[in-house]
Design a protein around this motif. Structure first.
Motif, PDB file in Angstrom:
ATOM      1  N   THR A 109       0.827  -1.208   0.000  1.00 16.12           N
ATOM      2  CA  THR A 109       0.000   0.000   0.000  1.00 16.12           C
ATOM      3  C   THR A 109       0.863   1.261   0.000  1.00 16.12           C
ATOM      4  OG1 THR A 109      -1.761  -1.129   1.216  1.00 16.12           O
ATOM      5  CG2 THR A 109      -1.820   1.274   1.198  1.00 16.12           C
ATOM      6  N   THR A 110       0.645   2.129  -0.986  1.00 21.43           N
ATOM      7  CA  THR A 110       1.325   3.420  -1.030  1.00 21.43           C
ATOM      8  C   THR A 110       0.782   4.322   0.074  1.00 21.43           C
ATOM      9  OG1 THR A 110       1.548   3.183  -3.424  1.00 21.43           O
ATOM     10  CG2 THR A 110       1.894   5.375  -2.503  1.00 21.43           C
ATOM     11  N   TRP A 111       1.673   5.059   0.717  1.00 25.12           N
ATOM     12  CA  TRP A 111       1.298   5.915   1.845  1.00 25.12           C
ATOM     13  C   TRP A 111       0.508   5.098   2.877  1.00 25.12           C
ATOM     14  CZ3 TRP A 111       4.134  10.002   1.494  1.00 25.12           C
ATOM     15  CH2 TRP A 111       4.409  10.573   0.260  1.00 25.12           C
ATOM     16  N   SER A 112       1.107   3.987   3.273  1.00 25.38           N
ATOM     17  CA  SER A 112       0.425   3.040   4.161  1.00 25.38           C
ATOM     18  C   SER A 112       0.015   3.659   5.489  1.00 25.38           C
ATOM     19  CB  SER A 112       1.323   1.828   4.415  1.00 25.38           C
ATOM     20  OG  SER A 112       2.540   2.216   5.032  1.00 25.38           O
ATOM     21  N   GLU A 113       0.725   4.691   5.929  1.00 30.83           N
ATOM     22  CA  GLU A 113       0.410   5.314   7.221  1.00 30.83           C
ATOM     23  C   GLU A 113      -0.898   6.091   7.189  1.00 30.83           C
ATOM     24  OE1 GLU A 113       3.142   8.177   4.981  1.00 30.83           O
ATOM     25  OE2 GLU A 113       2.940   6.008   5.296  1.00 30.83           O
ATOM     26  N   ASN A 114      -1.456   6.294   6.018  1.00 32.84           N
ATOM     27  CA  ASN A 114      -2.692   7.066   5.904  1.00 32.84           C
ATOM     28  C   ASN A 114      -3.954   6.235   6.135  1.00 32.84           C
ATOM     29  OD1 ASN A 114      -1.151   9.293   5.272  1.00 32.84           O
ATOM     30  ND2 ASN A 114      -1.484   9.151   3.069  1.00 32.84           N
ATOM     31  N   HIS A 115      -3.794   4.955   6.372  1.00 28.80           N
ATOM     32  CA  HIS A 115      -4.947   4.070   6.472  1.00 28.80           C
ATOM     33  C   HIS A 115      -4.898   3.219   7.738  1.00 28.80           C
ATOM     34  CE1 HIS A 115      -5.592   4.953   2.206  1.00 28.80           C
ATOM     35  NE2 HIS A 115      -4.323   4.620   2.009  1.00 28.80           N
ATOM     36  N   LEU A 116      -6.065   2.722   8.132  1.00 32.29           N
ATOM     37  CA  LEU A 116      -6.173   1.592   9.040  1.00 32.29           C
ATOM     38  C   LEU A 116      -6.507   0.365   8.203  1.00 32.29           C
ATOM     39  CD1 LEU A 116      -8.186   3.091  12.046  1.00 32.29           C
ATOM     40  CD2 LEU A 116      -5.703   2.787  11.841  1.00 32.29           C
ATOM     41  N   TYR A 117      -6.216  -0.815   8.755  1.00 37.71           N
ATOM     42  CA  TYR A 117      -6.325  -2.053   7.986  1.00 37.71           C
ATOM     43  C   TYR A 117      -7.236  -3.031   8.710  1.00 37.71           C
ATOM     44  CZ  TYR A 117      -2.481   0.108   5.570  1.00 37.71           C
ATOM     45  OH  TYR A 117      -1.721   1.003   4.863  1.00 37.71           O
ATOM     46  N   ALA A 154     -18.888   2.031  12.461  1.00 39.63           N
ATOM     47  CA  ALA A 154     -19.207   3.414  12.092  1.00 39.63           C
ATOM     48  C   ALA A 154     -18.259   4.408  12.761  1.00 39.63           C
ATOM     49  CB  ALA A 154     -20.655   3.718  12.465  1.00 39.63           C
ATOM     50  N   GLU A 155     -17.884   4.137  14.005  1.00 42.03           N
ATOM     51  CA  GLU A 155     -17.001   5.062  14.722  1.00 42.03           C
ATOM     52  C   GLU A 155     -15.638   5.157  14.049  1.00 42.03           C
ATOM     53  OE1 GLU A 155     -14.896   5.513  19.132  1.00 42.03           O
ATOM     54  OE2 GLU A 155     -16.573   4.119  18.853  1.00 42.03           O
ATOM     55  N   GLN A 156     -15.077   4.010  13.687  1.00 41.84           N
ATOM     56  CA  GLN A 156     -13.762   3.996  13.037  1.00 41.84           C
ATOM     57  C   GLN A 156     -13.824   4.673  11.661  1.00 41.84           C
ATOM     58  OE1 GLN A 156     -15.172   1.463  14.557  1.00 41.84           O
ATOM     59  NE2 GLN A 156     -13.733   0.661  16.084  1.00 41.84           N
ATOM     60  N   HIS A 160     -11.362   7.678  10.258  1.00 40.63           N
ATOM     61  CA  HIS A 160     -10.182   7.186   9.564  1.00 40.63           C
ATOM     62  C   HIS A 160     -10.538   6.598   8.193  1.00 40.63           C
ATOM     63  CE1 HIS A 160      -7.885   7.439  13.336  1.00 40.63           C
ATOM     64  NE2 HIS A 160      -8.931   6.887  13.930  1.00 40.63           N
ATOM     65  N   SER A 161      -9.549   6.586   7.326  1.00 44.66           N
ATOM     66  CA  SER A 161      -9.641   5.808   6.094  1.00 44.66           C
ATOM     67  C   SER A 161      -9.313   4.360   6.441  1.00 44.66           C
ATOM     68  CB  SER A 161      -8.647   6.334   5.059  1.00 44.66           C
ATOM     69  OG  SER A 161      -8.572   5.454   3.951  1.00 44.66           O
ATOM     70  N   VAL A 162     -10.222   3.437   6.122  1.00 49.67           N
ATOM     71  CA  VAL A 162     -10.055   2.026   6.488  1.00 49.67           C
ATOM     72  C   VAL A 162     -10.092   1.167   5.228  1.00 49.67           C
ATOM     73  CG1 VAL A 162     -10.882   0.120   7.914  1.00 49.67           C
ATOM     74  CG2 VAL A 162     -11.257   2.491   8.658  1.00 49.67           C
ATOM     75  N   LEU A 163      -9.111   0.292   5.089  1.00 51.26           N
ATOM     76  CA  LEU A 163      -9.079  -0.669   3.992  1.00 51.26           C
ATOM     77  C   LEU A 163      -9.595  -2.009   4.499  1.00 51.26           C
ATOM     78  CD1 LEU A 163      -5.618   0.095   2.317  1.00 51.26           C
ATOM     79  CD2 LEU A 163      -7.898   0.952   1.687  1.00 51.26           C
ATOM     80  N   PHE A 164     -10.549  -2.578   3.771  1.00 50.14           N
ATOM     81  CA  PHE A 164     -11.148  -3.854   4.130  1.00 50.14           C
ATOM     82  C   PHE A 164     -10.741  -4.912   3.101  1.00 50.14           C
ATOM     83  CE2 PHE A 164     -13.928  -0.565   5.815  1.00 50.14           C
ATOM     84  CZ  PHE A 164     -14.134  -0.986   7.127  1.00 50.14           C
ATOM     85  N   PHE A 165     -10.464  -6.123   3.571  1.00 51.85           N
ATOM     86  CA  PHE A 165     -10.010  -7.178   2.677  1.00 51.85           C
ATOM     87  C   PHE A 165     -10.178  -8.525   3.370  1.00 51.85           C
ATOM     88  CE2 PHE A 165      -6.741  -4.874   4.903  1.00 51.85           C
ATOM     89  CZ  PHE A 165      -6.095  -5.857   5.648  1.00 51.85           C
TER      90      PHE A 165
END
Length: 229
Positions: A109-117, A154-156, A160-165
């Motif tokens: 992930t580019t700019w990985s610090e910008n997201h939660l996983y 919903a709170e998260q 934050h930007s959250v990536l789901f997988f």
């Protein structure tokens, strides 16, 4: 000195070898055949060792995907790992399935610090096993069973930007619809390579399991039924 890692928590049966000194990948092998773990896991291990020019005596540790995930798959992986550790008198390392799944995504992930996983593993019906991590692997939400609806997490998502997988994420995407802070990644499966990478670090910290008493992290109690007849 090599570390063998096993990933059997999902329909993917995966094994990998890493060098403990520097964490480099020596080789990997996997099968994507449903319910193949019991018949193919030991064969995959043997073939991987032969193909990389190594033998069981070269192993310094074995790592196993700790769960949550398929009850049967986790049992098979744990039995194989414990058997090897006992026979070779080497330590056992357990790695969270969800954490290793997140680590796979962070690396790519580019700019990985910008997201939660948020890895999500299908737990049938509208339930998933899920957790949330930062790009550094810190827990924001500990592994938990989640009943999905449009308001889940919903709170998260509000903050934050959250990536789901993972194989449970598609169910949540269908419920959530379009959300400015939600991203969904397809085709992310548990891998022994990611398990091994985290296990090498755990090995250097000497975070080992008791081979005799180790049990996978099922997250939910396993229910069995007795036939009426």
């Amino acid at each position: 000195m090599l570390l063998l890692s096993l990933e059997t928590s999902s329909p993917v049966c995966s094994v990998a070898l890493h060098r403990i000194a520097d964490g480099s990948l020596v080789g990997q092998s996997e099968l994507r055949l449903d319910k193949s773990h019991s018949t193919h896991l030991t064969i995959l291990i043997e073939q991987l060792l032969v193909n990389t020019g190594h033998q069981l005596a070269d192993l310094a540790a074995v790592a196993v995907s700790d769960g949550p995930g398929s009850y049967t798959g986790l049992r098979i992986g744990a039995a194989a790992a414990k058997g090897l550790c006992f026979a070779l008198d080497i330590p056992l390392v357990a790695v969270s399935t969800l954490k290793s799944l997140a680590a796979q995504v962070v690396v790519g992930t580019t700019w990985s610090e910008n997201h939660l996983y948020c890895p999500m593993l299908d737990a049938r019906r509208m339930e998933v096993y899920a957790a949330i991590y930062t790009h550094e692997g810190q827990e924001v939400l500990a592994p938990t069973p989640l009943l999905l609806d449009a308001d889940t997490l919903a709170e998260q998502l509000a903050q934050h930007s959250v990536l789901f997988f993972g194989n449970g994420a598609a169910k949540f995407q269908a419920l959530l619809g379009e959300h400015v802070h939600a991203g969904f990644l397809a085709g992310i499966e548990p891998s022994a390579v990611a398990v091994g990478q985290l296990a090498v670090a755990a090995y250097h910290r000497q975070e080992f399991q008791d081979v005799a008493y180790y049990e996978p992290f099922y997250l939910k109690e396993v229910y069995t039924t007795t036939p009426r007849t």
